[in-house]
Design a protein around this motif. Structure first.
Motif, mmCIF file in Angstrom:
data_model
loop_
_atom_site.group_PDB
_atom_site.id
_atom_site.type_symbol
_atom_site.label_atom_id
_atom_site.label_comp_id
_atom_site.label_asym_id
_atom_site.label_seq_id
_atom_site.Cartn_x
_atom_site.Cartn_y
_atom_site.Cartn_z
ATOM 1 N N TYR A 81 0.816 -1.215 0.000
ATOM 2 C CA TYR A 81 0.000 0.000 0.000
ATOM 3 C C TYR A 81 0.850 1.267 0.000
ATOM 4 C CZ TYR A 81 -3.576 -3.374 1.327
ATOM 5 O OH TYR A 81 -4.421 -4.457 1.351
ATOM 6 N N THR A 82 2.126 1.119 -0.302
ATOM 7 C CA THR A 82 3.044 2.253 -0.287
ATOM 8 C C THR A 82 3.494 2.595 -1.695
ATOM 9 O OG1 THR A 82 3.853 1.487 1.877
ATOM 10 C CG2 THR A 82 5.155 3.167 0.761
ATOM 11 N N ASP A 83 3.481 3.859 -2.028
ATOM 12 C CA ASP A 83 3.894 4.311 -3.347
ATOM 13 C C ASP A 83 5.335 3.891 -3.643
ATOM 14 O OD1 ASP A 83 3.371 6.271 -5.705
ATOM 15 O OD2 ASP A 83 5.285 6.926 -4.864
ATOM 16 N N THR A 84 5.598 3.513 -4.881
ATOM 17 C CA THR A 84 6.927 3.044 -5.265
ATOM 18 C C THR A 84 7.995 4.089 -4.999
ATOM 19 O OG1 THR A 84 5.960 1.617 -6.971
ATOM 20 C CG2 THR A 84 8.302 2.133 -7.174
ATOM 21 N N ARG A 85 7.698 5.343 -5.292
ATOM 22 C CA ARG A 85 8.665 6.411 -5.053
ATOM 23 C C ARG A 85 8.960 6.553 -3.558
ATOM 24 N NH1 ARG A 85 6.302 9.553 -7.654
ATOM 25 N NH2 ARG A 85 7.498 9.701 -9.572
ATOM 26 N N ASP A 86 7.919 6.442 -2.718
ATOM 27 C CA ASP A 86 8.118 6.529 -1.280
ATOM 28 C C ASP A 86 8.957 5.359 -0.767
ATOM 29 O OD1 ASP A 86 6.639 8.853 -1.197
ATOM 30 O OD2 ASP A 86 4.763 7.837 -0.702
ATOM 31 N N LEU A 87 8.753 4.180 -1.341
ATOM 32 C CA LEU A 87 9.570 3.029 -0.947
ATOM 33 C C LEU A 87 11.040 3.280 -1.260
ATOM 34 C CD1 LEU A 87 7.412 -0.020 -2.117
ATOM 35 C CD2 LEU A 87 7.804 0.757 0.214
ATOM 36 N N PHE A 88 11.275 3.845 -2.441
ATOM 37 C CA PHE A 88 12.653 4.089 -2.866
ATOM 38 C C PHE A 88 13.351 5.086 -1.939
ATOM 39 C CE2 PHE A 88 15.598 6.715 -5.410
ATOM 40 C CZ PHE A 88 16.543 5.747 -5.716
ATOM 41 N N HIS A 89 12.673 6.205 -1.687
ATOM 42 C CA HIS A 89 13.302 7.255 -0.878
ATOM 43 C C HIS A 89 13.312 6.902 0.611
ATOM 44 C CE1 HIS A 89 13.862 10.030 -4.167
ATOM 45 N NE2 HIS A 89 12.592 9.924 -4.519
ATOM 46 N N GLY A 90 12.396 6.042 1.049
ATOM 47 C CA GLY A 90 12.310 5.738 2.459
ATOM 48 C C GLY A 90 13.101 4.526 2.911
ATOM 49 N N PHE A 91 13.278 3.544 2.000
ATOM 50 C CA PHE A 91 13.849 2.285 2.455
ATOM 51 C C PHE A 91 15.052 1.792 1.647
ATOM 52 C CE2 PHE A 91 9.359 2.217 3.678
ATOM 53 C CZ PHE A 91 9.466 1.976 5.039
ATOM 54 N N TYR A 92 15.142 2.207 0.383
ATOM 55 C CA TYR A 92 16.233 1.654 -0.424
ATOM 56 C C TYR A 92 17.587 2.164 0.084
ATOM 57 C CZ TYR A 92 18.729 -0.273 -4.368
ATOM 58 O OH TYR A 92 19.589 -1.007 -5.142
ATOM 59 N N GLY A 93 18.501 1.246 0.295
ATOM 60 C CA GLY A 93 19.817 1.595 0.804
ATOM 61 C C GLY A 93 19.909 1.579 2.318
ATOM 62 N N LEU A 94 18.751 1.311 2.995
ATOM 63 C CA LEU A 94 18.762 1.300 4.455
ATOM 64 C C LEU A 94 19.675 0.192 4.985
ATOM 65 C CD1 LEU A 94 17.545 2.539 7.033
ATOM 66 C CD2 LEU A 94 15.673 0.887 6.840
ATOM 67 N N ASN A 95 19.506 -1.011 4.458
ATOM 68 C CA ASN A 95 20.390 -2.142 4.759
ATOM 69 C C ASN A 95 20.121 -3.226 3.724
ATOM 70 O OD1 ASN A 95 18.122 -3.723 5.692
ATOM 71 N ND2 ASN A 95 18.267 -2.623 7.647
ATOM 72 N N SER A 119 3.413 -0.148 -9.455
ATOM 73 C CA SER A 119 2.995 0.963 -10.304
ATOM 74 C C SER A 119 3.955 2.123 -10.102
ATOM 75 C CB SER A 119 1.577 1.418 -9.951
ATOM 76 O OG SER A 119 0.647 0.380 -10.135
ATOM 77 N N LEU A 120 4.114 2.942 -11.152
ATOM 78 C CA LEU A 120 5.021 4.083 -11.062
ATOM 79 C C LEU A 120 4.457 5.247 -11.870
ATOM 80 C CD1 LEU A 120 7.732 5.353 -10.199
ATOM 81 C CD2 LEU A 120 8.742 4.376 -12.280
ATOM 82 N N ILE A 121 4.460 6.439 -11.257
ATOM 83 C CA ILE A 121 4.078 7.673 -11.949
ATOM 84 C C ILE A 121 5.350 8.465 -12.237
ATOM 85 C CG2 ILE A 121 2.772 9.817 -11.814
ATOM 86 C CD1 ILE A 121 0.913 8.452 -9.826
ATOM 87 N N ILE A 122 5.581 8.753 -13.518
ATOM 88 C CA ILE A 122 6.768 9.513 -13.914
ATOM 89 C C ILE A 122 6.357 10.936 -14.263
ATOM 90 C CG2 ILE A 122 8.655 9.717 -15.562
ATOM 91 C CD1 ILE A 122 8.662 6.747 -15.898
ATOM 92 N N GLU A 123 6.848 11.891 -13.478
ATOM 93 C CA GLU A 123 6.554 13.305 -13.722
ATOM 94 C C GLU A 123 7.816 14.097 -14.018
ATOM 95 O OE1 GLU A 123 4.688 14.096 -9.995
ATOM 96 O OE2 GLU A 123 2.671 13.765 -10.807
ATOM 97 N N LYS A 124 8.967 13.476 -13.807
ATOM 98 C CA LYS A 124 10.254 14.138 -14.017
ATOM 99 C C LYS A 124 11.301 13.058 -14.268
ATOM 100 C CE LYS A 124 10.928 14.243 -9.005
ATOM 101 N NZ LYS A 124 11.177 15.080 -7.815
ATOM 102 N N ASN A 125 12.550 13.431 -14.303
ATOM 103 C CA ASN A 125 13.624 12.472 -14.493
ATOM 104 C C ASN A 125 13.704 11.546 -13.275
ATOM 105 O OD1 ASN A 125 16.031 11.066 -14.824
ATOM 106 N ND2 ASN A 125 17.026 12.777 -15.853
ATOM 107 N N GLU A 126 13.437 10.270 -13.488
ATOM 108 C CA GLU A 126 13.417 9.298 -12.394
ATOM 109 C C GLU A 126 14.429 8.185 -12.656
ATOM 110 O OE1 GLU A 126 11.726 9.829 -9.811
ATOM 111 O OE2 GLU A 126 9.838 10.831 -10.248
ATOM 112 N N SER A 127 15.588 8.517 -13.178
ATOM 113 C CA SER A 127 16.530 7.500 -13.635
ATOM 114 C C SER A 127 16.977 6.564 -12.515
ATOM 115 C CB SER A 127 17.753 8.165 -14.278
ATOM 116 O OG SER A 127 18.369 9.081 -13.381
ATOM 117 N N CYS A 178 16.035 2.613 -12.339
ATOM 118 C CA CYS A 178 17.132 1.645 -12.327
ATOM 119 C C CYS A 178 16.902 0.556 -11.293
ATOM 120 C CB CYS A 178 18.449 2.364 -12.054
ATOM 121 S SG CYS A 178 19.894 1.297 -12.099
ATOM 122 N N VAL A 179 16.268 0.903 -10.176
ATOM 123 C CA VAL A 179 16.028 -0.060 -9.101
ATOM 124 C C VAL A 179 14.801 -0.929 -9.388
ATOM 125 C CG1 VAL A 179 15.416 -0.309 -6.655
ATOM 126 C CG2 VAL A 179 17.135 1.371 -7.370
#
Length: 309
Positions: free
Chosen positions: A19-33, A47-55, A59-60
């Motif tokens: 139930y968490t947005d993909t972008r929020d998952l990336f910024h909140g958890f990716y790279g944590l451990n 699902s992913l919404i692209i509104e700007k450069n999301e390279s 990639c993830v």
């Protein structure tokens, strides 16, 4: 004892991530451990919404994205999404159009072009849709008005099952019915501009269409036009109609029932253009079981609105 998110079992985290947005998952958890990186990499059907450069984000998650919403004119490399099934475009560009091909999107089943789009490439997109270029495509929603005299190349499309189209001409509808023999659901959204109906058209019956939805908030189409449309779809089971009726509603309903022997559901929001004192609601309900849910309201001068809301 203090409980941290990291103490949660994987099953509970997967439930939260669903139930968490993909972008929020990336910024909140990716790279944590390493554990969270592994969990995020194992997610599916994202699902992913692209509104700007999301390279970096792409990639993830690129192999996990099944639904993509593109709200930008930036060039997008759709080949980075090998499992893409659903694509929604708000700004159709030449770059986007050139990639809507089966070899680049072999799993695409759903395509939508939103109403904010005013692209010059719409006609080329339609020619691509109504062809053998996208053999997996089953559902199309085109909310941008199609010009009445578009130079569209219509060819047989065996995969299309559901189409919603905003059009200004019966030419578009007739061609859709003739080139989509397996179509099950047709939605016609009538544009506010002048509508051209049934000029030099021959009846091409499509027996596979079971659901017909008409939305005409601008009162551009009347009951006779709808009755004419019924000739093209003799096996309709479900109606959802929103328009302004110019004849007594009981007369219109009788024709619909007579020409739709498989009628099962009838939903409507139909306003009357004249005072309709000929329609008795009890007689209307007796015409067919599908009409029993219809009720009506009257305004201060007696004009009725028939509805199943």
């Amino acid at each position: 004892m203090l409980t941290c998110l990291e103490h949660f079992p994987n099953e509970l985290l997967f439930h939260v991530f669903r139930y968490t947005d993909t972008r929020d998952l990336f910024h909140g958890f990716y790279g944590l451990n390493q554990r969270f990186i592994s969990l995020l990499k194992s997610l599916q059907n994202r699902s992913l919404i692209i509104e700007k450069n999301e390279s970096k984000l792409i990639c993830v998650f690129h192999c996990q994205i099944h639904k993509l919403v593109v709200d930008t004119c930036l060039n997008i490399d759709f080949t980075k999404f090998p499992h893409l099934k659903s694509l929604i475009l708000y700004d159709l560009t030449e770059n986007h159009l050139s990639q809507i091909r089966s070899k680049l999107m072999p799993n695409l089943t759903y395509l939508s072009v939103a109403s904010t789009n005013t692209s010059w490439y719409l006609t080329d997109l339609l020619s691509c849709i109504f062809s053998d270029e996208l053999p997996s495509l089953t559902t199309v929603q085109l909310q941008n008005p199609i010009p009445a005299y578009s130079n569209i190349s219509f060819n047989i499309s065996l995969s299309l099952r559901s189409i919603a189209v905003c059009c200004r001409s019966s030419y578009i509808i007739v061609n859709i019915l003739s080139c989509c023999p397996n179509l099950r659901k047709l939605q016609m959204i009538v544009n506010e501009n002048q509508l051209v109906l049934f000029y030099n058209t021959t009846i091409v019956s499509n027996y596979s269409v079971k659901t017909f939805i008409l939305s005409d908030v601008y009162s551009m189409i009347d009951s006779n036009d709808i009755i004419k449309l019924l000739e093209y779809m003799p096996n309709i089971e479900r109606f959802r109609l929103s328009f302004t009726c110019s004849v007594p509603f009981i007369d219109f309903a009788r024709i619909v029932v007579d020409r739709s022997p498989h009628l099962d559901e009838f939903d409507c929001h139909i306003e009357m253009s004249t005072d309709d004192d000929m329609t008795c609601i009890e007689s209307l309900h007796q015409l067919h079981p599908a009409l029993k849910r219809i009720t009506f309201t009257s305004d201060e001068i007696g004009y009725r609105t028939y509805s199943t809301d």
